[in-house]
Design a protein around this motif. Structure first.
Motif, PDB file in Angstrom:
ATOM      1  N   SER A  98      -5.868  89.607 -42.535  1.00 52.76           N
ATOM      2  CA  SER A  98      -6.882  90.233 -41.683  1.00 52.76           C
ATOM      3  C   SER A  98      -6.277  91.424 -40.939  1.00 52.76           C
ATOM      4  CB  SER A  98      -7.435  89.213 -40.691  1.00 52.76           C
ATOM      5  OG  SER A  98      -6.399  88.756 -39.853  1.00 52.76           O
ATOM      6  N   PHE A  99      -7.130  92.265 -40.398  1.00 54.88           N
ATOM      7  CA  PHE A  99      -6.670  93.447 -39.676  1.00 54.88           C
ATOM      8  C   PHE A  99      -5.844  93.066 -38.445  1.00 54.88           C
ATOM      9  CE2 PHE A  99     -10.029  95.405 -42.154  1.00 54.88           C
ATOM     10  CZ  PHE A  99      -9.482  96.639 -42.467  1.00 54.88           C
ATOM     11  N   ASP A 100      -6.202  91.961 -37.799  1.00 53.53           N
ATOM     12  CA  ASP A 100      -5.473  91.570 -36.593  1.00 53.53           C
ATOM     13  C   ASP A 100      -4.152  90.880 -36.891  1.00 53.53           C
ATOM     14  OD1 ASP A 100      -6.536  89.241 -37.559  1.00 53.53           O
ATOM     15  OD2 ASP A 100      -7.395  88.577 -35.645  1.00 53.53           O
ATOM     16  N   SER A 101      -3.800  90.699 -38.159  1.00 57.04           N
ATOM     17  CA  SER A 101      -2.513  90.077 -38.487  1.00 57.04           C
ATOM     18  C   SER A 101      -1.365  91.082 -38.439  1.00 57.04           C
ATOM     19  CB  SER A 101      -2.576  89.426 -39.873  1.00 57.04           C
ATOM     20  OG  SER A 101      -2.741  90.414 -40.880  1.00 57.04           O
ATOM     21  N   TYR A 102      -1.681  92.359 -38.291  1.00 58.58           N
ATOM     22  CA  TYR A 102      -0.642  93.378 -38.190  1.00 58.58           C
ATOM     23  C   TYR A 102      -0.510  93.833 -36.736  1.00 58.58           C
ATOM     24  CZ  TYR A 102      -0.797  93.550 -43.229  1.00 58.58           C
ATOM     25  OH  TYR A 102      -0.734  93.210 -44.547  1.00 58.58           O
ATOM     26  N   PRO A 103       0.690  94.131 -36.286  1.00 60.50           N
ATOM     27  CA  PRO A 103       0.875  94.534 -34.879  1.00 60.50           C
ATOM     28  C   PRO A 103       0.352  95.952 -34.641  1.00 60.50           C
ATOM     29  CG  PRO A 103       2.956  94.684 -36.055  1.00 60.50           C
ATOM     30  CD  PRO A 103       1.965  94.059 -36.998  1.00 60.50           C
ATOM     31  N   PRO A 104       0.008  96.271 -33.386  1.00 61.74           N
ATOM     32  CA  PRO A 104      -0.449  97.633 -33.076  1.00 61.74           C
ATOM     33  C   PRO A 104       0.729  98.591 -32.909  1.00 61.74           C
ATOM     34  CG  PRO A 104      -0.573  96.282 -31.125  1.00 61.74           C
ATOM     35  CD  PRO A 104      -0.142  95.374 -32.243  1.00 61.74           C
ATOM     36  N   GLY A 105       0.428  99.871 -32.928  1.00 65.97           N
ATOM     37  CA  GLY A 105       1.437 100.899 -32.668  1.00 65.97           C
ATOM     38  C   GLY A 105       2.347 101.147 -33.853  1.00 65.97           C
ATOM     39  N   ILE A 106       3.545 101.648 -33.543  1.00 70.99           N
ATOM     40  CA  ILE A 106       4.498 102.012 -34.592  1.00 70.99           C
ATOM     41  C   ILE A 106       5.034 100.780 -35.323  1.00 70.99           C
ATOM     42  CG2 ILE A 106       6.554 102.015 -33.119  1.00 70.99           C
ATOM     43  CD1 ILE A 106       5.719 104.625 -35.821  1.00 70.99           C
ATOM     44  N   ALA A 107       4.920  99.610 -34.702  1.00 72.11           N
ATOM     45  CA  ALA A 107       5.362  98.374 -35.353  1.00 72.11           C
ATOM     46  C   ALA A 107       4.527  98.075 -36.593  1.00 72.11           C
ATOM     47  CB  ALA A 107       5.294  97.209 -34.370  1.00 72.11           C
ATOM     48  N   ALA A 108       3.320  98.612 -36.666  1.00 76.07           N
ATOM     49  CA  ALA A 108       2.484  98.406 -37.850  1.00 76.07           C
ATOM     50  C   ALA A 108       3.051  99.130 -39.062  1.00 76.07           C
ATOM     51  CB  ALA A 108       1.071  98.883 -37.581  1.00 76.07           C
ATOM     52  N   VAL A 109       3.906 100.120 -38.840  1.00 70.15           N
ATOM     53  CA  VAL A 109       4.471 100.890 -39.944  1.00 70.15           C
ATOM     54  C   VAL A 109       5.947 100.561 -40.151  1.00 70.15           C
ATOM     55  CG1 VAL A 109       4.879 103.219 -40.814  1.00 70.15           C
ATOM     56  CG2 VAL A 109       2.838 102.740 -39.503  1.00 70.15           C
ATOM     57  N   LEU A 110       6.680 100.334 -39.065  1.00 65.87           N
ATOM     58  CA  LEU A 110       8.125 100.167 -39.160  1.00 65.87           C
ATOM     59  C   LEU A 110       8.629  98.764 -38.829  1.00 65.87           C
ATOM     60  CD1 LEU A 110       9.232 103.491 -37.431  1.00 65.87           C
ATOM     61  CD2 LEU A 110       8.996 103.036 -39.865  1.00 65.87           C
ATOM     62  N   GLY A 111       7.778  97.891 -38.314  1.00 64.25           N
ATOM     63  CA  GLY A 111       8.224  96.587 -37.836  1.00 64.25           C
ATOM     64  C   GLY A 111       8.423  95.574 -38.953  1.00 64.25           C
ATOM     65  N   ASP A 112       8.751  94.323 -38.523  1.00 65.72           N
ATOM     66  CA  ASP A 112       8.960  93.242 -39.487  1.00 65.72           C
ATOM     67  C   ASP A 112       7.659  92.847 -40.176  1.00 65.72           C
ATOM     68  OD1 ASP A 112      11.644  93.178 -38.792  1.00 65.72           O
ATOM     69  OD2 ASP A 112      11.336  91.661 -37.231  1.00 65.72           O
ATOM     70  N   ASP A 113       6.562  92.868 -39.433  1.00 57.19           N
ATOM     71  CA  ASP A 113       5.259  92.522 -39.984  1.00 57.19           C
ATOM     72  C   ASP A 113       4.464  93.771 -40.354  1.00 57.19           C
ATOM     73  OD1 ASP A 113       5.818  89.849 -39.494  1.00 57.19           O
ATOM     74  OD2 ASP A 113       5.014  89.952 -37.456  1.00 57.19           O
ATOM     75  N   ALA A 114       5.130  94.769 -40.867  1.00 59.00           N
ATOM     76  CA  ALA A 114       4.510  96.076 -41.110  1.00 59.00           C
ATOM     77  C   ALA A 114       3.567  96.047 -42.308  1.00 59.00           C
ATOM     78  CB  ALA A 114       5.591  97.127 -41.344  1.00 59.00           C
ATOM     79  N   ILE A 115       2.690  97.023 -42.326  1.00 55.23           N
ATOM     80  CA  ILE A 115       1.812  97.228 -43.471  1.00 55.23           C
ATOM     81  C   ILE A 115       2.690  97.568 -44.677  1.00 55.23           C
ATOM     82  CG2 ILE A 115      -0.014  98.730 -44.373  1.00 55.23           C
ATOM     83  CD1 ILE A 115      -0.877  99.196 -41.479  1.00 55.23           C
ATOM     84  N   PRO A 116       2.394  97.054 -45.858  1.00 53.49           N
ATOM     85  CA  PRO A 116       3.210  97.386 -47.031  1.00 53.49           C
ATOM     86  C   PRO A 116       3.253  98.890 -47.297  1.00 53.49           C
ATOM     87  CG  PRO A 116       1.713  95.575 -47.521  1.00 53.49           C
ATOM     88  CD  PRO A 116       1.344  96.093 -46.165  1.00 53.49           C
TER      89      PRO A 116
END
Length: 152
Positions: A98-116
């Motif tokens: 789901s959309f809320d399973s990814y963190p907000p901000g730059i963590a959505a791109v660079l974090g551990d739970d980032a978007i593929p």
């Protein structure tokens, strides 16, 4: 004592005296009356991008500046919305995330739970398509620089 009071009153009064207007000259005299040029800086061009430029170059740079400013404002709001807990309903991919399973901000791109990486590529591809095909004055009838309504 009287002289100290008199001197302070004189200094106080001189603070409100009108200042002398001195003429300033720049090498960009053709654009000094453009919208947004104001005192005390006048036409602010620290990188010299307008040295020897014509009006078409000036208008192009102004259009790009407006477009980038709009993108930056949308990016800021796009950062605030998920931090406020507002997410799109449904799933972001076919795996059921789901959309809320990814963190907000730059963590959505660079974090551990980032978007593929494929998802980030799709975002960049969509932004590039908007830049090349949508966000420009295709009709040539824009009322002002940055008018991307295109007849709407």
């Amino acid at each position: 004592m009287k002289s100290a009071v008199f001197a302070s009153l004189l200094a106080y009064a001189s603070a409100f005296a009108p200042a002398k207007n001195t003429a300033q000259s720049t090498s960009l005299k053709g654009f000094e009356d453009a919208l947004g040029v104001q005192e005390p800086l006048g036409l602010y061009d620290p990188l010299g991008l307008l040295d020897g430029a014509d009006e078409a170059r000036f208008n192009r740079l102004r259009e790009v500046e407006i477009k980038h400013g709009r993108v930056a404002m949308l990016a800021f709001v796009g950062n605030l919305v998920p931090r406020a807990g507002l997410f799109l309903p449904g799933n972001i991919d076919l795996d059921g995330d789901s959309f809320d399973s990814y963190p907000p901000g730059i963590a959505a791109v660079l974090g551990d739970d980032a978007i593929p990486a494929a998802g980030v590529f799709q975002i960049i591809l969509a932004a590039g398509a908007l830049e090349l095909f949508v966000m420009k004055d295709v009709t040539g009838t824009g009322e002002f620089i940055g008018d991307f309504r295109n007849g709407f």
